[in-house]
Motif scaffolding. Structure first.
Motif, PDB file in Angstrom:
ATOM      1  N   LYS A 136     -14.554   1.338  22.928  1.00 11.65           N
ATOM      2  CA  LYS A 136     -15.731   2.069  22.460  1.00 11.65           C
ATOM      3  C   LYS A 136     -16.871   1.908  23.445  1.00 11.65           C
ATOM      4  O   LYS A 136     -17.089   0.828  23.984  1.00 11.65           O
ATOM      5  CB  LYS A 136     -16.165   1.570  21.089  1.00 11.65           C
ATOM      6  N   THR A 137     -17.609   2.990  23.665  1.00  9.92           N
ATOM      7  CA  THR A 137     -18.770   2.958  24.540  1.00  9.92           C
ATOM      8  C   THR A 137     -20.027   3.029  23.686  1.00  9.92           C
ATOM      9  O   THR A 137     -20.237   4.002  22.964  1.00  9.92           O
ATOM     10  CB  THR A 137     -18.747   4.134  25.534  1.00  9.92           C
ATOM     11  N   ILE A 138     -20.834   1.991  23.768  1.00 10.38           N
ATOM     12  CA  ILE A 138     -22.095   1.947  23.040  1.00 10.38           C
ATOM     13  C   ILE A 138     -23.188   1.584  24.037  1.00 10.38           C
ATOM     14  O   ILE A 138     -23.120   0.535  24.691  1.00 10.38           O
ATOM     15  CB  ILE A 138     -22.057   0.925  21.885  1.00 10.38           C
ATOM     16  N   ASN A 139     -24.191   2.466  24.180  1.00 10.19           N
ATOM     17  CA  ASN A 139     -25.287   2.249  25.135  1.00 10.19           C
ATOM     18  C   ASN A 139     -24.759   1.967  26.542  1.00 10.19           C
ATOM     19  O   ASN A 139     -25.182   1.014  27.203  1.00 10.19           O
ATOM     20  CB  ASN A 139     -26.218   1.113  24.679  1.00 10.19           C
ATOM     21  N   ASP A 140     -23.832   2.779  26.974  1.00 13.44           N
ATOM     22  CA  ASP A 140     -23.239   2.675  28.317  1.00 13.44           C
ATOM     23  C   ASP A 140     -22.488   1.370  28.565  1.00 13.44           C
ATOM     24  O   ASP A 140     -22.222   1.008  29.701  1.00 13.44           O
ATOM     25  CB  ASP A 140     -24.290   2.885  29.410  1.00 13.44           C
ATOM     26  N   ASP A 145     -12.123  -3.004  21.163  1.00 15.83           N
ATOM     27  CA  ASP A 145     -11.994  -3.153  19.714  1.00 15.83           C
ATOM     28  C   ASP A 145     -10.557  -3.560  19.393  1.00 15.83           C
ATOM     29  O   ASP A 145      -9.680  -2.723  19.222  1.00 15.83           O
ATOM     30  CB  ASP A 145     -12.352  -1.845  19.010  1.00 15.83           C
TER      31      ASP A 145
END
Length: 186
Positions: A136-140, A145
């Motif tokens: 997963k990509t969150i805030n670059d 997971d």
């Protein structure tokens, strides 16, 4: 009897001259049904809103609704038959043409090529979805997971063990329960 034929003919035209599904039919339904006084604009808008929360194709629901409002159950039958008859005729024609050409070696080769391409596309989409679930990509920033990987692995193992005996609905249910457990809802 003339009203039943008018109901049938109106929805036959709607089914015949609109391509792209129920929502493509809205302008023609609006012009035909409202012009004849079978629905008001407000009723049509309300029906559109209600149809989003009910099962079934929009065009058939609309045809049945208008038919029942105008002539009872018999009207509903006539309008429903009216809207689906063009599709049935078109499918029969396509089948007859397909039946003639399917024996052609070039058509068979093209169909085999299309099957291979579609299988490849579905496989690549599945891989991409799995990858996006696991990484997963969150805030670059990319996060691994492991819970998603475990759930996907369990589902794959179940599918391998039971072969075709596990229905897609069962797999969806199992994955939902595993997701609830893994992500701390239970």
């Amino acid at each position: 009897m003339l009203k039943l034929l008018l109901l049938f003919w109106t929805f036959f035209k709607i089914g015949l001259f609109t391509i792209g599904g129920g929502y493509a039919m809205i302008p023609m339904i609006e012009s035909e049904v409202i012009a004849k006084g079978w629905l008001t604009e407000t009723e049509l808008v309300n029906f559109l809103a209600i149809s989003e929360s009910t099962p079934g194709p929009f065009a058939i629901n609309m045809a049945t609704f208008v038919g029942v409002n105008e002539y009872g159950i018999l009207g509903g039958i006539f309008t429903t038959l009216g809207v689906i008859t063009p599709s049935i005729i078109i499918i029969i024609i396509i089948y007859k043409v397909y039946e003639k050409f399917i024996k052609n070696k070039y058509v068979q080769a093209a169909m085999n090529g299309i099957k291979a391409v579609v299988c490849g596309m579905i496989f690549m989409i599945a891989l991409e979805l799995i990858y996006k679930e696991i990484f997963k990509t969150i805030n670059d920033k990319i996060f691994f997971d492991y819970k998603a990987l475990i759930i996907i692995s369990i589902l794959a193992i179940l599918k391998l063990i039971f072969k075709k005996k596990v229905s897609p609905v069962m797999l969806i249910g199992i994955s939902a329960v595993l997701g609830l457990i893994a992500y701390g809802v239970f």
